[in-house]
Structures are given as structure tokens and as C-alpha cells.
Design a protein around this motif. Structure first.
Motif, mmCIF file in Angstrom:
data_model
loop_
_atom_site.group_PDB
_atom_site.id
_atom_site.type_symbol
_atom_site.label_atom_id
_atom_site.label_comp_id
_atom_site.label_asym_id
_atom_site.label_seq_id
_atom_site.Cartn_x
_atom_site.Cartn_y
_atom_site.Cartn_z
ATOM 1 N N PRO A 15 -49.330 -9.593 -6.245
ATOM 2 C CA PRO A 15 -49.761 -8.695 -7.326
ATOM 3 C C PRO A 15 -49.645 -7.214 -6.978
ATOM 4 C CG PRO A 15 -51.672 -9.723 -6.299
ATOM 5 C CD PRO A 15 -50.460 -10.302 -5.636
ATOM 6 N N ASN A 19 -50.283 -3.048 -1.243
ATOM 7 C CA ASN A 19 -51.512 -3.375 -0.519
ATOM 8 C C ASN A 19 -51.127 -3.973 0.837
ATOM 9 O OD1 ASN A 19 -53.809 -4.578 0.533
ATOM 10 N ND2 ASN A 19 -54.524 -5.339 -1.445
ATOM 11 N N PHE A 21 -52.492 -5.768 2.791
ATOM 12 C CA PHE A 21 -52.838 -7.183 2.955
ATOM 13 C C PHE A 21 -51.628 -8.045 2.609
ATOM 14 C CE2 PHE A 21 -55.083 -11.102 2.974
ATOM 15 C CZ PHE A 21 -54.641 -11.814 1.870
ATOM 16 N N PHE A 22 -50.988 -7.758 1.473
ATOM 17 C CA PHE A 22 -49.858 -8.595 1.047
ATOM 18 C C PHE A 22 -48.613 -8.328 1.885
ATOM 19 C CE2 PHE A 22 -51.886 -10.864 -2.131
ATOM 20 C CZ PHE A 22 -52.701 -10.016 -2.870
ATOM 21 N N ASP A 93 -53.865 -16.895 -0.928
ATOM 22 C CA ASP A 93 -55.103 -16.121 -1.002
ATOM 23 C C ASP A 93 -56.091 -16.592 -2.033
ATOM 24 O OD1 ASP A 93 -54.421 -12.875 -2.536
ATOM 25 O OD2 ASP A 93 -55.639 -14.491 -3.285
ATOM 26 N N GLN A 138 -60.101 -14.011 -6.951
ATOM 27 C CA GLN A 138 -60.689 -13.705 -5.652
ATOM 28 C C GLN A 138 -61.840 -12.712 -5.803
ATOM 29 O OE1 GLN A 138 -57.525 -13.286 -6.773
ATOM 30 N NE2 GLN A 138 -56.222 -12.314 -5.274
ATOM 31 N N ARG A 142 -65.798 -13.340 -4.731
ATOM 32 C CA ARG A 142 -66.521 -12.445 -3.819
ATOM 33 C C ARG A 142 -67.837 -11.989 -4.461
ATOM 34 N NH1 ARG A 142 -60.797 -9.568 -2.101
ATOM 35 N NH2 ARG A 142 -59.961 -11.597 -1.504
ATOM 36 N N LEU A 166 -57.435 -2.992 -8.146
ATOM 37 C CA LEU A 166 -57.987 -2.932 -6.770
ATOM 38 C C LEU A 166 -57.166 -1.964 -5.915
ATOM 39 C CD1 LEU A 166 -58.306 -6.696 -6.886
ATOM 40 C CD2 LEU A 166 -60.246 -5.303 -6.277
ATOM 41 N N ASN A 192 -62.065 -4.918 -2.036
ATOM 42 C CA ASN A 192 -61.032 -4.923 -0.982
ATOM 43 C C ASN A 192 -60.998 -3.573 -0.280
ATOM 44 O OD1 ASN A 192 -59.603 -3.185 -2.637
ATOM 45 N ND2 ASN A 192 -57.736 -4.402 -2.655
ATOM 46 N N TYR A 220 -63.029 -5.381 2.295
ATOM 47 C CA TYR A 220 -62.603 -6.804 2.419
ATOM 48 C C TYR A 220 -61.109 -6.817 2.732
ATOM 49 C CZ TYR A 220 -63.336 -11.789 1.295
ATOM 50 O OH TYR A 220 -63.507 -13.159 1.348
ATOM 51 N N ASP A 221 -60.671 -7.604 3.636
ATOM 52 C CA ASP A 221 -59.300 -7.822 4.118
ATOM 53 C C ASP A 221 -59.148 -7.435 5.583
ATOM 54 O OD1 ASP A 221 -58.393 -8.654 1.647
ATOM 55 O OD2 ASP A 221 -57.557 -6.727 1.082
ATOM 56 N N GLN A 238 -59.449 -11.036 6.581
ATOM 57 C CA GLN A 238 -58.613 -12.165 6.140
ATOM 58 C C GLN A 238 -57.409 -12.198 7.079
ATOM 59 O OE1 GLN A 238 -58.246 -13.615 2.114
ATOM 60 N NE2 GLN A 238 -58.217 -11.483 1.437
HETATM 61 O O1 RIB Z 1 -55.286 -8.558 -4.742
HETATM 62 C C1 RIB Z 1 -56.468 -7.961 -4.408
HETATM 63 C C2 RIB Z 1 -57.087 -8.602 -3.200
HETATM 64 O O2 RIB Z 1 -57.025 -10.024 -3.303
HETATM 65 C C3 RIB Z 1 -56.381 -8.271 -1.916
HETATM 66 O O3 RIB Z 1 -56.869 -7.072 -1.360
HETATM 67 C C4 RIB Z 1 -56.728 -9.457 -1.088
HETATM 68 O O4 RIB Z 1 -58.099 -9.405 -0.709
HETATM 69 C C5 RIB Z 1 -56.499 -10.558 -2.086
HETATM 70 O O5 RIB Z 1 -57.185 -11.724 -1.713
#
Ligand code: RIB
Length: 280
Positions: A15, A19, A21-22, A93, A138, A142, A166, A192, A220-221, A238
Motif C-alpha cells: 500500500p 514506508n 517497513f514495506f 502483514d 492492521q 492495533r 499512515l 506506525n 509500530y514497526d 515487526q
Molecule cells: O500500512 C501501514 C502499516 O501496516 C505499516 O506501517 C505496517 O505496520 C503495516 O502492517
């Protein structure tokens, strides 16, 4: 063995490719795909279901060997069409309850609980949750965990500040709104790390709010930059690269051994990482 006549590739739809994380999920997926001489094709949906749709069509036309996706919207039926076209699908995720897809995720309800439990343990009671659209699975999970931690603590309260997305920019906007209020929260759980980074920017640029003295903050992450922010950020980790690596593993198993006896919903436990932004 991979099916003949397929491009030696795997599709990954996320998405928000901006980010970290991805980006780390993609790194882990690519590392495992490389071991099978498979290429990784990355599609960024920007949380837009129509762009997500276009990538599903594209990867079907490209006859990829499999599809990894962190769905921005609820698209079980579209994904079932991909799977029935002979392209196995693994969710990244989060799980989609009621679907048959394999998934690799962190238990986000537990993650949200651990985050707010930590804020309560350092003595904070007036807590704000800064999240994205509750339609994002997600985020909703949370928040559920956060609510459970508050409900079990006398005197604790939780207000929800829902932003359109986010991102760092949304975090900054939320931060500007919070500093203009007289009654501020004592602590913030950001859904996040990008939102948390934006909140930190707003506090340091537009106000005298001190973190954690005035407002404790947890994200978060646990992206790489979380430890490099103006106030090192506490977060719920994560294992992004492991999530990507495991997702490709599951994909390969569902190609080679569709009826095999292996766990189809791999769920990692969230890990609390404490840094200066929640020092008691
Ligand atoms: O897409 C937003 C969030 O969902 C990311 O930061 C990661 O935490 C995912 O799980």
C-alpha cells in the motif's frame, strides 16, 4: 518445481512503497526469491483499491508464479479470482479472516496491547491513539489491543485520532492539532512509525512539548530510522525482512506442495523496543 510457461517472477503489491517497513518486506522477499532465481515485481497501490486492481490484472497477464500482497482494501473475491487463475496468493502483514490464503503477519492485537500496556506501566493514563482509516485491518487490530490495555486499567482513558493515511505528513498534522489544544494527552500510541515521526516533527517544530516529559510516544514497526529520530522512538518491532522471506517460502510451498502439512498462517509475536521517547 515451478510451472512451465510462467515468467520466473513473483508479484508483490504494497500500500505504500515509501514506508520503510514495506521496503524491508520487499528486501526479505527478494532475498528468498533470488535463491530460486525468481525476480520480484513490486507494485505500489498507494492504498488505492483501483490501483491495486490494476496490479492484480497486470501480474495475472504477466503470468507470475505467485502473488504476495498487503491488501489496502477488502478484496477477498478479487484475490480468489487470482488464486483460481492458478496463481497462489500469500497475504503479507495481516490475515484476512474467513479467507483460505496463506498469510505472514505479527499479531497486531497483541502488538497494540503491548504498546499501551507499556505507556501505562510508565505511569501515563490519558492516552491518544493516532491511527489511519479504521478500514485498514492492521490499524483496527492495533486499536483493539490498545482498548483492552486501557479497559483493564482504572483511571486510564483512550481517545482515537483517525487520520486519512499512515504517513509522516499525517503524523505532523495530528501533532499540530494536539499542540494547539489545552487538554493534551500524556501519551500517544501511533499506529506506525511514520505517524510517530510526523508527531515528533510537529512537537519539535511548532511547540515546546517535550517528549517524553510532557507526552510519551510509541510507534509500530521499528523501522531503521526509529532509533535515529530527534528523540529515539520506542516502537513495536515487526520483523519486516523475515516476514518477506517467510511469505515467499510459503508461496513456494503452496506451489510445490499444495496439500502439504505446514502452517498456512504464520504469526510472529510483536516485540517491545524501549527507547528515549517513553523513558519513565
Ligand atoms: O500500512 C501501514 C502499516 O501496516 C505499516 O506501517 C505496517 O505496520 C503495516 O502492517
Amino acid at each position: 518445481q515451478l510451472r512451465a510457461g510462467r515468467s520466473r517472477s513473483i508479484g508483490l503489491v504494497v500500500p505504500d512503497a515509501g514506508n520503510p517497513f514495506f521496503a524491508d518486506v520487499a528486501r526479505g522477499a527478494e532475498e528468498r526469491a533470488e535463491e530460486e532465481r525468481l525476480s520480484l515485481l513490486l507494485g505500489n497501490s498507494d492504498e488505492d483499491p483501483s490501483r491495486e486492481d490494476r496490479y492484480l490484472d497486470l501480474f495475472r497477464e504477466q503470468r507470475v508464479n505467485g502473488l504476495l500482497i498487503s491488501p489496502a482494501s477488502d478484496l477477498i473475491d478479487k484475490l480468489e479470482r487470482v488464486q483460481s487463475a492458478g496463481i497462489p496468493v500469500v497475504l503479507v502483514d495481516h490475515e484476512l479472516p474467513g479467507s483460505t490464503f496463506c498469510s505472514v503477519s505479527v499479531d497486531d492485537v497483541e502488538g497494540g496491547y503491548v504498546a499501551v500496556r507499556h505507556l501505562i506501566d510508565i505511569g501515563r493514563r490519558r492516552i491518544a491513539f493516532v491511527g489511519g482509516p479504521s478500514s485498514t485491518v492492521q490499524v483496527a487490530n492495533r486499536l483493539r489491543g490498545a482498548r483492552r490495555a486501557v479497559e483493564e486499567t482504572p483511571g486510564a482513558s483512550l481517545e482515537v485520532i483517525e487520520m486519512p493515511g499512515l504517513t509522516v505528513l499525517n503524523g505532523r498534522t495530528a501533532g499540530e492539532q494536539i499542540v494547539e489544544r489545552t487538554a493534551r494527552p500524556e501519551a500517544i500510541f501511533a499506529a506506525n512509525d511514520l505517524l510517530a515521526v510526523g508527531l515528533l516533527q510537529a512537537f519539535s517544530m511548532f511547540s515546546t512539548v517535550r517528549v517524553p516529559e510532557d507526552i510519551a510516544l510509541i510507534g509500530y514497526d521499528d523501522i531503521d530510522f526509529a532509533s535515529a529520530t530527534v528523540v529515539p522512538l520506542s516502537s513495536i518491532r515487526q520483523p519486516a525482512r523475515l516476514i518477506g522471506h517467510t511469505a515467499v517460502d510459503l508461496l513456494l510451498r503452496s506451489i510445490d506442495d499444495p496439500d502439504g502439512d505446514y502452517e498456512r498462517n504464520v504469526r510472529f509475536r510483536p516485540e517491545l523496543v524501549v527507547r528515549a521517547s517513553t523513558a519513565s
